[in-house]
Design a protein around this motif. Structure first.
Motif, PDB file in Angstrom:
ATOM      1  N   CYS A 451     -19.004  15.252  -3.999  1.00 45.40           N
ATOM      2  CA  CYS A 451     -18.693  13.826  -4.057  1.00 45.40           C
ATOM      3  C   CYS A 451     -17.199  13.586  -4.234  1.00 45.40           C
ATOM      4  CB  CYS A 451     -19.452  13.161  -5.206  1.00 45.40           C
ATOM      5  SG  CYS A 451     -21.201  12.933  -4.884  1.00 45.40           S
ATOM      6  N   ARG A 452     -16.756  12.464  -3.733  1.00 50.21           N
ATOM      7  CA  ARG A 452     -15.376  12.032  -3.891  1.00 50.21           C
ATOM      8  C   ARG A 452     -15.389  10.525  -4.174  1.00 50.21           C
ATOM      9  NH1 ARG A 452     -15.181  16.767  -4.053  1.00 50.21           N
ATOM     10  NH2 ARG A 452     -13.923  18.208  -2.818  1.00 50.21           N
ATOM     11  N   PHE A 453     -14.205   9.970  -4.391  1.00 50.97           N
ATOM     12  CA  PHE A 453     -14.091   8.527  -4.656  1.00 50.97           C
ATOM     13  C   PHE A 453     -13.657   7.812  -3.382  1.00 50.97           C
ATOM     14  CE2 PHE A 453     -13.583  10.591  -8.733  1.00 50.97           C
ATOM     15  CZ  PHE A 453     -14.433   9.850  -9.536  1.00 50.97           C
ATOM     16  N   ALA A 454     -14.344   6.713  -3.104  1.00 48.87           N
ATOM     17  CA  ALA A 454     -14.089   6.010  -1.848  1.00 48.87           C
ATOM     18  C   ALA A 454     -14.185   4.507  -2.054  1.00 48.87           C
ATOM     19  CB  ALA A 454     -15.082   6.460  -0.783  1.00 48.87           C
ATOM     20  N   LEU A 455     -13.519   3.787  -1.172  1.00 55.24           N
ATOM     21  CA  LEU A 455     -13.631   2.334  -1.081  1.00 55.24           C
ATOM     22  C   LEU A 455     -14.320   2.026   0.235  1.00 55.24           C
ATOM     23  CD1 LEU A 455      -9.984   1.478  -2.191  1.00 55.24           C
ATOM     24  CD2 LEU A 455     -12.049   0.949  -3.505  1.00 55.24           C
ATOM     25  N   ASP A 456     -15.491   1.412   0.161  1.00 55.10           N
ATOM     26  CA  ASP A 456     -16.188   1.057   1.395  1.00 55.10           C
ATOM     27  C   ASP A 456     -15.418   0.015   2.185  1.00 55.10           C
ATOM     28  OD1 ASP A 456     -18.264   2.802   0.978  1.00 55.10           O
ATOM     29  OD2 ASP A 456     -19.471   1.366  -0.135  1.00 55.10           O
ATOM     30  N   TYR A 457     -14.627  -0.761   1.503  1.00 54.54           N
ATOM     31  CA  TYR A 457     -13.806  -1.787   2.138  1.00 54.54           C
ATOM     32  C   TYR A 457     -12.693  -2.139   1.168  1.00 54.54           C
ATOM     33  CZ  TYR A 457     -16.141  -4.940  -1.060  1.00 54.54           C
ATOM     34  OH  TYR A 457     -16.618  -5.528  -2.190  1.00 54.54           O
ATOM     35  N   LEU A 458     -11.698  -2.845   1.648  1.00 57.35           N
ATOM     36  CA  LEU A 458     -10.609  -3.309   0.786  1.00 57.35           C
ATOM     37  C   LEU A 458     -10.069  -4.600   1.387  1.00 57.35           C
ATOM     38  CD1 LEU A 458      -8.903  -2.775  -1.703  1.00 57.35           C
ATOM     39  CD2 LEU A 458      -7.325  -1.455  -0.301  1.00 57.35           C
ATOM     40  N   ASP A 459     -10.491  -5.708   0.827  1.00 55.98           N
ATOM     41  CA  ASP A 459     -10.051  -7.016   1.303  1.00 55.98           C
ATOM     42  C   ASP A 459      -8.908  -7.511   0.420  1.00 55.98           C
ATOM     43  OD1 ASP A 459     -12.065  -6.899   3.170  1.00 55.98           O
ATOM     44  OD2 ASP A 459     -13.498  -7.913   1.872  1.00 55.98           O
ATOM     45  N   THR A 460      -7.688  -7.314   0.863  1.00 54.82           N
ATOM     46  CA  THR A 460      -6.518  -7.720   0.092  1.00 54.82           C
ATOM     47  C   THR A 460      -5.510  -8.384   1.012  1.00 54.82           C
ATOM     48  OG1 THR A 460      -5.489  -5.560   0.430  1.00 54.82           O
ATOM     49  CG2 THR A 460      -6.794  -5.834  -1.570  1.00 54.82           C
ATOM     50  N   ASP A 461      -4.522  -8.994   0.413  1.00 49.48           N
ATOM     51  CA  ASP A 461      -3.437  -9.621   1.166  1.00 49.48           C
ATOM     52  C   ASP A 461      -2.413  -8.543   1.489  1.00 49.48           C
ATOM     53  OD1 ASP A 461      -1.450 -11.089   2.262  1.00 49.48           O
ATOM     54  OD2 ASP A 461      -1.189 -12.471   0.573  1.00 49.48           O
ATOM     55  N   GLU A 462      -2.435  -8.073   2.731  1.00 47.47           N
ATOM     56  CA  GLU A 462      -1.586  -6.942   3.093  1.00 47.47           C
ATOM     57  C   GLU A 462      -0.098  -7.257   3.004  1.00 47.47           C
ATOM     58  OE1 GLU A 462      -2.590  -5.065   6.715  1.00 47.47           O
ATOM     59  OE2 GLU A 462      -4.733  -5.033   6.322  1.00 47.47           O
ATOM     60  N   ASP A 463       0.294  -8.524   3.095  1.00 53.26           N
ATOM     61  CA  ASP A 463       1.710  -8.866   3.064  1.00 53.26           C
ATOM     62  C   ASP A 463       2.352  -8.520   1.725  1.00 53.26           C
ATOM     63  OD1 ASP A 463       1.525  -9.820   5.622  1.00 53.26           O
ATOM     64  OD2 ASP A 463       1.139 -11.897   5.016  1.00 53.26           O
ATOM     65  N   ASN A 464       1.530  -8.480   0.659  1.00 52.82           N
ATOM     66  CA  ASN A 464       2.076  -8.203  -0.669  1.00 52.82           C
ATOM     67  C   ASN A 464       1.936  -6.745  -1.080  1.00 52.82           C
ATOM     68  OD1 ASN A 464       2.656 -10.940  -0.958  1.00 52.82           O
ATOM     69  ND2 ASN A 464       0.624 -11.394  -1.799  1.00 52.82           N
ATOM     70  N   LEU A 465       1.501  -5.894  -0.173  1.00 48.37           N
ATOM     71  CA  LEU A 465       1.259  -4.495  -0.519  1.00 48.37           C
ATOM     72  C   LEU A 465       2.376  -3.605   0.000  1.00 48.37           C
ATOM     73  CD1 LEU A 465      -2.553  -4.247   0.300  1.00 48.37           C
ATOM     74  CD2 LEU A 465      -1.502  -4.417  -1.959  1.00 48.37           C
ATOM     75  N   PRO A 466       2.625  -2.491  -0.689  1.00 49.41           N
ATOM     76  CA  PRO A 466       3.631  -1.529  -0.211  1.00 49.41           C
ATOM     77  C   PRO A 466       3.243  -0.991   1.164  1.00 49.41           C
ATOM     78  CG  PRO A 466       3.011  -1.074  -2.490  1.00 49.41           C
ATOM     79  CD  PRO A 466       2.058  -2.099  -1.989  1.00 49.41           C
ATOM     80  N   PRO A 467       4.227  -0.557   1.945  1.00 51.46           N
ATOM     81  CA  PRO A 467       3.937  -0.073   3.300  1.00 51.46           C
ATOM     82  C   PRO A 467       2.927   1.074   3.335  1.00 51.46           C
ATOM     83  CG  PRO A 467       6.289  -0.422   3.007  1.00 51.46           C
ATOM     84  CD  PRO A 467       5.673  -0.612   1.669  1.00 51.46           C
ATOM     85  N   ASP A 490      -5.110   3.183  -6.505  1.00 54.23           N
ATOM     86  CA  ASP A 490      -5.565   1.988  -7.215  1.00 54.23           C
ATOM     87  C   ASP A 490      -4.399   1.270  -7.889  1.00 54.23           C
ATOM     88  OD1 ASP A 490      -8.404   0.846  -8.574  1.00 54.23           O
ATOM     89  OD2 ASP A 490      -6.623   0.572  -9.802  1.00 54.23           O
ATOM     90  N   SER A 491      -3.491   2.044  -8.449  1.00 55.10           N
ATOM     91  CA  SER A 491      -2.392   1.449  -9.214  1.00 55.10           C
ATOM     92  C   SER A 491      -1.448   0.629  -8.349  1.00 55.10           C
ATOM     93  CB  SER A 491      -1.608   2.555  -9.932  1.00 55.10           C
ATOM     94  OG  SER A 491      -0.962   3.405  -8.998  1.00 55.10           O
ATOM     95  N   ILE A 492      -1.350   0.954  -7.069  1.00 53.99           N
ATOM     96  CA  ILE A 492      -0.435   0.208  -6.195  1.00 53.99           C
ATOM     97  C   ILE A 492      -1.172  -0.753  -5.263  1.00 53.99           C
ATOM     98  CG2 ILE A 492       1.397   1.919  -6.264  1.00 53.99           C
ATOM     99  CD1 ILE A 492       0.411   3.027  -3.630  1.00 53.99           C
ATOM    100  N   ALA A 493      -2.503  -0.549  -5.088  1.00 53.94           N
ATOM    101  CA  ALA A 493      -3.256  -1.396  -4.156  1.00 53.94           C
ATOM    102  C   ALA A 493      -3.875  -2.602  -4.837  1.00 53.94           C
ATOM    103  CB  ALA A 493      -4.356  -0.580  -3.478  1.00 53.94           C
ATOM    104  N   ARG A 494      -4.062  -2.538  -6.151  1.00 53.93           N
ATOM    105  CA  ARG A 494      -4.691  -3.654  -6.838  1.00 53.93           C
ATOM    106  C   ARG A 494      -3.682  -4.783  -7.007  1.00 53.93           C
ATOM    107  NH1 ARG A 494      -7.504  -2.836 -12.618  1.00 53.93           N
ATOM    108  NH2 ARG A 494      -8.153  -0.923 -11.554  1.00 53.93           N
ATOM    109  N   THR A 495      -4.029  -5.975  -6.514  1.00 55.24           N
ATOM    110  CA  THR A 495      -3.099  -7.107  -6.552  1.00 55.24           C
ATOM    111  C   THR A 495      -3.438  -8.119  -7.638  1.00 55.24           C
ATOM    112  OG1 THR A 495      -4.425  -8.252  -4.874  1.00 55.24           O
ATOM    113  CG2 THR A 495      -2.583  -6.894  -4.101  1.00 55.24           C
ATOM    114  N   GLY A 496      -4.518  -7.930  -8.330  1.00 57.54           N
ATOM    115  CA  GLY A 496      -4.911  -8.849  -9.402  1.00 57.54           C
ATOM    116  C   GLY A 496      -5.697  -8.121 -10.460  1.00 57.54           C
ATOM    117  N   LYS A 497      -6.370  -8.880 -11.287  1.00 54.04           N
ATOM    118  CA  LYS A 497      -7.151  -8.278 -12.358  1.00 54.04           C
ATOM    119  C   LYS A 497      -8.466  -7.686 -11.865  1.00 54.04           C
ATOM    120  CE  LYS A 497      -5.312 -11.194 -16.063  1.00 54.04           C
ATOM    121  NZ  LYS A 497      -5.655 -12.150 -17.160  1.00 54.04           N
TER     122      LYS A 497
END
Length: 568
Positions: A451-467, A490-497
């Motif tokens: 097993c590994r850790f995965a995100l089935d999806y990630l709905d975020t505002d890409e304009d505010n995320l690092p390249p 997670d530490s750089i992709a999370r944009t809110g609480k």
């Protein structure tokens, strides 16, 4: 419609449809999405009926986009292609059956698909893109930018296109709980519509016979939130008694008469009952009493349950003798071996793949998730499944009590890559042991279950995320080999609480391999049942001379109704 004249493709484009191989070379588009249940109110009943009559093998629950796939497929020539943007449910349930399944079984070949693609515009939606060729396709096929040999109607690289078949071996074992329809049936200090529990105790003290018709009442919220699955409600239950019999408990019937009957017998301005028959006439009974459930669990000392809607696919046991709310799915399966078979990842990926969803949550369906599931042979007597199920269940139960956390919180920790608690790590290991035991029961010990850790999806505002995060999202690779890598992302992709939707799961190649084998096994079991005559036997079983079901049980003699409830 243009100037009152319906649009006709063949008339408007004679040069396309009058040639030897009629039809368009290609069709591309972004058709509208309208869920099946909203179609009638949005487009009108006449239009919906026209769709069903025009397109065979369609479903009322299918999304409108499936019909655009069907129409586009009709309009392209042989060897022509279509490429449409679709809702991401295009490969799920009735939408898949109406659209891609029919097309794939009638000469269509899916040669390219992206299952989850974040819409590049302002709308915060995730779509699918599907390309289909009419006829044989000899070129390369890609699924989520990966080369594959085949793409099925499930947008899956292996298996067939047909819906998994309901297996008769699984019939009569899974049920939706009772649909009460009227909080006046319940005693609950937290709900203003219910009678307070203190009043229940007063009524029992007044007449101990009242306890005979009061039962513990439990739903999905209590099952998932309480460490011990403790109920806090009770319910009056007259089951299938006639009104004259129910009046033997006048105190209880009076409560229902005051709190339930007015709503049940409410009429419109024409004097017609608002609720369908027989609810107005039988206002002292539940809207759905689930007699088949009551009969099936009569010999069980406990039942297996799961919340119908839940992010954590978590099964647990509840004692016999309760009223199980319709927010629960109840299984007449009291053994730890049955717990092993349903709690493990093999069944979870089957359930997630075939069920619909509400937000990010699984909506567990008896018909789609359980009745189609092909169990391994002789699983009921497998001592390994019984032993590992018991070990896992008891450890998890103790862990929830120690931490004072229910199933939802426990599995939130289970799937969190930042979790370092040794007890959660042990639960993961026990889960892996259960997975291995289940796969061994199938004879599939060759499968890698790391097993590994995965995100089935990630709905975020890409304009505010690092390249680097934007690039990772664009690649579609949201699977991380180690917990540290997942935490770093997670530490750089999370944009809110809000926490990211992590899941501790098998890699996609394992996921796809297991699903393909299960789909194949389902089809083989179904064919075996047909050859064995079980389907024909099912149609005639339980029928009387006139074709009506005969009553073989007096439900009032079942254990649940024979004695007063000690807990009450």
């Amino acid at each position: 419609i243009r100037s009152g004249v319906p649009f006709n493709w063949e008339i408007e484009f004679p040069e396309v449809f009058d040639r030897d191989n009629p039809g368009f070379d290609a069709i591309v588009g972004n058709p509208p999405f309208v869920g099946g249940r909203k179609m009638k109110s949005t487009l009108g009943e006449d239009y919906q009926d026209w769709l069903f009559s025009t397109y065979p093998e369609s479903s009322k629950n299918g999304d409108l986009v499936a019909y655009f796939f069907r129409r586009s497929f009709d309009l392209i020539r042989k060897s022509g292609c279509l490429g449409l943007i679709a809702t991401n449910t295009i490969a799920q349930g009735d939408t898949r059956s109406t659209g891609l399944r029919f097309i794939s079984n009638n000469g269509g070949t899916i040669y390219n698909a992206e299952r989850r693609l974040k819409w590049p515009g302002l709308a915060a939606v995730v779509v699918s893109v599907v390309n289909v060729c009419k006829g044989h396709y000899s070129g390369t096929k890609t699924l989520d930018s990966r080369l594959v040999q085949n793409i099925t109607a499930f947008l899956f690289p292996k298996g067939g296109n047909e819906n998994p078949q309901i297996l008769l071996a699984n019939s009569g074992k899974s049920f939706i709980g009772s649909y009460v329809l009227g909080m006046g049936f319940t005693f609950d200090d937290t709900n203003p519509e219910a009678t307070p529990i203190a009043e229940m105790h007063r009524l029992i003290e007044k007449d101990p016979r009242n306890a005979e018709r009061i039962f513990p009442y439990i739903g999905g919220e209590e099952v998932n939130s309480s460490p011990t699955h403790e109920h806090h409600r009770y319910a009056i239950n007259f089951f299938d008694l006639e009104e004259e019999e129910a009046r033997k408990w006048p105190d209880l019937l009076q409560i229902i008469e005051e709190k339930v009957k007015p709503e049940r017998t409410r009429t419109n301005n024409k004097g017609e009952f608002i609720l369908r028959s027989p609810l107005p006439q039988r206002w002292w009974q539940y809207a759905d009493k689930r007699p088949a459930l009551v009969r099936a669990i009569a010999q069980c000392d406990r039942v297996l349950v799961i919340s119908r809607v839940s992010n954590a696919v978590a099964f647990t046991f509840l004692p016999y003798g309760m009223v199980y709310a319709e927010s629960l799915v109840v299984f007449a399966l009291p053994t730890y071996a049955s717990f092993s078979l349903l709690q493990n990842r093999t069944h979870e990926i089957w359930a997630r793949f075939l069920s619909s969803s509400m937000k990010d949550d699984l909506r567990y369906s008896c018909s789609d998730c359980f009745e189609t599931f092909p169990f391994p042979e002789n699983w009921e007597t497998d001592p390994t499944l019984e032993a590992i199920g018991k070990t896992y269940y008891e450890y998890r139960a103790d862990l929830m009590v120690r931490n004072n956390q229910g199933l939802t919180e426990t599995y939130n920790h289970f799937h969190d890559p930042a979790e370092r608690d040794p007890e959660i790590l042990k639960l993961r290991e026990l889960h892996a042991q259960m997975d291995r035991a289940v796969l061994a029961a199938y004879g599939w010990s060759d499968i890698d279950i790391t097993c590994r850790f995965a995100l089935d999806y990630l709905d975020t505002d890409e304009d505010n995320l690092p390249p680097e995060v934007q690039e990772r999202i664009a690649s579609g690779d949201l699977f991380f080999p180690t917990a540290d890598e997942a935490c770093a992302f997670d530490s750089i992709a999370r944009t809110g609480k809000r926490k990211l939707p992590w899941r501790y799961k098998w890699p996609e190649i394992t996921h796809d391999e297991v699903l393909a084998r299960l789909l194949d096994l389902n089809q083989k079991r179904h064919e075996e049942e047909i050859l064995g005559g079980k389907h024909a036997e099912k149609k005639t079983k339980g029928k009387g001379k006139k074709g009506k079901e005969e009553k073989t049980e007096n439900y009032q003699d079942l254990p649940m109704f024979k004695h007063a409830q000690e807990e009450t």
